[in-house]
Scaffold this motif. Sequence first.
Motif: not given
Length: 411
Positions: A129, A359-361, A369-370, A372
């Motif tokens: 994360l 998807c990134s965090w 926070h995620d 897409r």
Amino acid sequence: MIVHGIVIKNGYVSNLYVGNSLINLYAVFARLDDACKVFDEMSERDVFSWTSLLGGHAKQGEMEKASEIFVMMPVRNMISWTVIISGFLDCGRCIEALVYFHDMLMESHGSLKPNEAVLVCTLSACSHLGALDQGNSIHAYINKNGFTKRSNISTALIDMFAKCGMINSAYRVFHKISRPDVCNYTSMISGFSAHGLGSNTLRVFYQMLAQNIAPNEVTLLGVLTGCSHSGLIEEGSLIFHKMASVWNVAPKVEHYGCCVDLLGRAGYLKTALVIAIKMPLDADIVIWRALLSACRIYKDASLADKIIAYVEQGYFSQFDGSEVLLSNLYASLSKWERVGEVRKLMSQRKNESKSNLGCSWIEVNGVVHDFRVDDQLHPRIVMVRDKLYGVLNTLVLQGNTMLVPHDMGPI
């Protein structure tokens, strides 16, 4: 199942320990309905009964059901918490893994101390994360409670700091290990490699060899990646060719991919293509994308067309991601007709199939926070995009210069 029949025949079905073993048996063989049936028919249950049922569902990735079982448990021990946290981590649900870790600390009021397995799991979740604040908190707990000499925890800490962008902190953890093992070395090598610090990657690798510690396939993958990202052609090529003969590690697709990427980045496109075609294993999509990326850098549209034709004919009916690289290549050469053709093809394929969204965090003030692809749901998405465009414009004005850490200590 035969033994289960004997258990019933001889009247041992009400025995707690036999029942627990039966639940575990059916859970291991993914017979979860049978495990639940044994559990429901038990006249007496203990924490191991619940944990065996919980573990069965978490091994199969049924985390919603596992969560329901966990909530219903009358008593939870450290094994129960480890199972639920590791289950979420194994399913890639890192945010939930951290939530359960914090719940464990709050609900137990200090009566349950996280064990090594839980700490490694939570550090791994922080790594995925990029949750640096939470990783720092766990690091402080580890220092306070004397876990610093555990090899697995040191490896997880190095990995966490490296993936959170704190490569200096990762090296400080590594430097304090009195006798690093292959896992510690591999984590440090991979960290330097991911940060594009090829010379430091090689220095740690040679230090490892000087200690007579044999590298494994993951170690060598990290070294080759570091050489590739730093343009260390001679060093990377030599290490690749010594893998089997010196360290008895047969190159896998990933290692060939690093070699192809190394040569492609340096401009040896035809040599890289020959390796991709003649390698004893089937080249995967990553290798072909690396070649196309090199074609774009060196503006070799002819070779790129040949690669696309070769791959789509022999390997993939839909060469995912290739069109973006090809479109950018044609645009850099001002071949706008070809750009239009490729983008039309991209549009058609987008309508024909649904691809998995990336998807990134990011962690801000302890909150993860995620995001897409084409995400419109985040409450501050407009502000985020404005800031992103500002960063990109700054990079363009500065010539896209990459800043790397320079204070690497005694290494």
